[in-house]
Scaffold this active site. Structure first.
Site, PDB file in Angstrom:
ATOM      1  N   TYR A 125       5.930 -17.002 -10.964  1.00  0.00           N
ATOM      2  CA  TYR A 125       6.964 -17.980 -10.603  1.00  0.00           C
ATOM      3  C   TYR A 125       6.378 -19.329 -10.202  1.00  0.00           C
ATOM      4  O   TYR A 125       6.891 -20.362 -10.561  1.00  0.00           O
ATOM      5  CB  TYR A 125       7.831 -17.442  -9.454  1.00  0.00           C
ATOM      6  CG  TYR A 125       8.701 -16.293  -9.894  1.00  0.00           C
ATOM      7  CD1 TYR A 125       9.960 -16.523 -10.432  1.00  0.00           C
ATOM      8  CD2 TYR A 125       8.249 -14.985  -9.807  1.00  0.00           C
ATOM      9  CE1 TYR A 125      10.756 -15.477 -10.869  1.00  0.00           C
ATOM     10  CE2 TYR A 125       9.038 -13.926 -10.247  1.00  0.00           C
ATOM     11  CZ  TYR A 125      10.290 -14.174 -10.775  1.00  0.00           C
ATOM     12  OH  TYR A 125      11.073 -13.139 -11.224  1.00  0.00           O
ATOM     13  N   HIS A 171      10.930  -0.299  -8.176  1.00  0.00           N
ATOM     14  CA  HIS A 171      11.152  -1.708  -7.847  1.00  0.00           C
ATOM     15  C   HIS A 171      11.803  -1.743  -6.456  1.00  0.00           C
ATOM     16  O   HIS A 171      12.923  -2.194  -6.289  1.00  0.00           O
ATOM     17  CB  HIS A 171      12.022  -2.366  -8.922  1.00  0.00           C
ATOM     18  CG  HIS A 171      12.033  -3.865  -8.916  1.00  0.00           C
ATOM     19  ND1 HIS A 171      11.766  -4.627 -10.038  1.00  0.00           N
ATOM     20  CD2 HIS A 171      12.296  -4.755  -7.936  1.00  0.00           C
ATOM     21  CE1 HIS A 171      11.873  -5.916  -9.746  1.00  0.00           C
ATOM     22  NE2 HIS A 171      12.205  -6.030  -8.461  1.00  0.00           N
ATOM     23  N   GLU A 204       5.404  -5.287  -8.482  1.00  0.00           N
ATOM     24  CA  GLU A 204       4.920  -6.113  -7.376  1.00  0.00           C
ATOM     25  C   GLU A 204       4.528  -5.294  -6.145  1.00  0.00           C
ATOM     26  O   GLU A 204       5.149  -5.425  -5.070  1.00  0.00           O
ATOM     27  CB  GLU A 204       5.967  -7.177  -7.000  1.00  0.00           C
ATOM     28  CG  GLU A 204       6.340  -8.078  -8.162  1.00  0.00           C
ATOM     29  CD  GLU A 204       7.303  -9.195  -7.788  1.00  0.00           C
ATOM     30  OE1 GLU A 204       7.631  -9.339  -6.599  1.00  0.00           O
ATOM     31  OE2 GLU A 204       7.723  -9.930  -8.699  1.00  0.00           O
TER      32      GLU A 204
END
Ligand code: IFM
Length: 450
Positions: free
Chosen positions: A297, A119, A165
């Site tokens: 989101y 991450h 991501e």
């Protein structure tokens, strides 16, 4: 009351650099974010992750909070530079011990660990040695790291995410300079994205080999539903392009073994580059995964604009409700995305690996945090997910972002996403009203509409 299927998994998520702090403890090496935070002007308020939520030292108390909320799963990430301070070479056993303790504490409370290997906190040593993700040398380094971690934890951890991501790691990190390491070359972003995907594909067999038959491997992608600003042909083409840049660029290789040709062509034409694909790369990337993680989101709404380099479009902001990040609240797009993913890619299972909202929160003198907008945001997105399940999307669980307020990258500590409030001066934690509401959702495996 919408009730979720039996066994639906309710969790919350964090990531290592955003919560752990203790950046020099027990032999941890520096990451690209430690370096980036020290560059003037990069992070709001000059903040750093040096202390963050001090989760490294408080993980047992934090696990108690998770248990109090009734969480069934916890998604966290492992800091590569804690485990391998130089990125490769000598293993830092003390770093691994931390994740051992965390996993054991979670399991003791009946909370299933869902770690992510990467991450964004790349060991600085690998950036220095060969320039990080744009170099193919990163791939064996990542596979080695995955092997080291899963040898230690694979007896107790059965659900892994390789990457979080990769679009952000590649393009914000190497093309726009907005994230660490701050490179500014569009071609580097393209190569980085290929090496991220290849690292994912090549690490998966190591995770499976060290974990046994019950091991499940996934990847967490930041996906956006994309709408055209108008019905014009140019805007519809722009929307398809944005879908290609953001979503198909990662989904197509993982599920179909090929990059989307329209976007390959765009990069070739506009920036004179394309992924440096070697024999066997695409097959490795497309090796079947057990679940797809979706970080959702907000949607993208785009308009064609020839003046914008490379992508020839710009984002527009429709009327509506926005969070503190300036992100539109649009749960219907989560519904559409989930149903679309089922139809276009037929994934074996889906998890929402991140969803949540930043709003300005304040602790009252009585020590309470009232955050009705966050609870409303979550309720609306849970409802959209519930509808998507009814429409056939194989959604199996939901991780709220975030368990607690934390270091929000270039925004520093100015944005609060937690369902648990953190006073960064004292490290006191307060369960927000949204957290208490979420605990009820978990208990009932559903929620009341109101
Ligand atoms: O805080 C981040 C997280 O690290 C990755 N996904 C989006 C979150 C909110 O910006």
């Amino acid at each position: 009351m919408p009730v979720f299927p039996d066994g639906f998994l309710w969790g919350a998520a964090t990531s290592s650099y955003q919560v752990e702090g203790a950046v020099s403890a027990d032999g941890r090496g520096p990451s690209i974010w430690d370096t980036f935070c020290k560059l003037p002007g990069k992070i709001a308020g000059g903040d750093t992750g040096d202390a963050a939520c001090d989760h490294y030292n408080r993980c047992h108390a934090d696990v108690d909070i998770m248990a109090g909320l009734g969480l069934q799963a916890y998604r966290f990430s492992i800091a590569w530079p804690r485990v391998l301070p130089e990125g490769v070479g000598a293993v830092n056993e003390a770093g691994l011990d931390f994740y051992d303790r965390l996993v054991d504490a979670l399991l003791a409370k009946g909370i299933t660990p869902y770690p992510t290997l990467y991450h964004w906190d790349l060991p600085q040593a690998l950036e220095d040695a060969f320039g990080g993700w744009p170099s193919r040398e990163i791939v064996p380094a990542f596979v080695h790291y995955a092997d080291v971690v899963s040898r230690r934890l694979g007896d107790r951890v059965h659900n892994w995410m390789t990457l979080n991501e990769p679009w952000v790691s590649a393009f914000l990190g190497y093309s726009t300079g907005f994230h660490a390491p701050g490179a500014n070359d569009p071609a580097l972003g393209v190569q980085a994205s290929h090496h991220l995907l290849l690292a994912h594909g090549q690490a998966a067999p190591a995770l499976r080999a060290n974990g046994g038959a019950q091991t499940r491997v996934g990847i967490a992608l930041d996906l956006h539903w994309v709408d055209a600003a108008t019905d014009s042909e140019a805007d519809r083409a722009a929307a398809y392009r944005q879908d290609g840049i953001q979503n198909r660029w990662f989904l197509d290789p993982v599920f179909k073994g090929a990059y989307p040709e329209d976007i390959v062509e765009m990069y070739r034409r506009e920036i004179g580059t394309e992924p440096d694909i070697h024999d066997g790369d695409m097959a490795a990337i497309a090796a079947p995964i057990d679940f797809l993680g979706i970080n959702y989101y907000f949607r993208n709404v785009v308009k064609a604009d020839e003046s914008v380099p490379v992508v020839k479009m710009r984002a527009v902001k429709p009327e509506g409700e926005y969070t503190e990040m300036g992100w539109e609240v649009h749960p219907e797009s989560l519904y559409k995305l989930l149903v679309h993913l089922k139809e276009a890619y037929n994934p074996p299972a889906l998890y929402i690996t991140e969803n949540g909202a930043a709003f300005t929160d304040r602790a009252s003198p009585e020590g309470q945090v009232s955050d009705p907008r966050r609870a409303a945001y979550l309720r609306a997105h849970f409802a959209a997910s519930h509808r998507a399940i009814a429409a056939g999307a194989p959604l199996r669980g939901y991780f709220v972002w975030s368990l607690m307020d934390n270091f929000e990258w270039s925004f520093g500590y100015s944005k609060r996403f937690g369902i648990v409030y953190v006073d960064f001066e004292t490290q006191q934690r307060i369960v927000k009203q949204s957290g208490a509401w979420y605990a009820e959702v978990i208990k009932q495996n559903g929620f009341d509409h109101e």
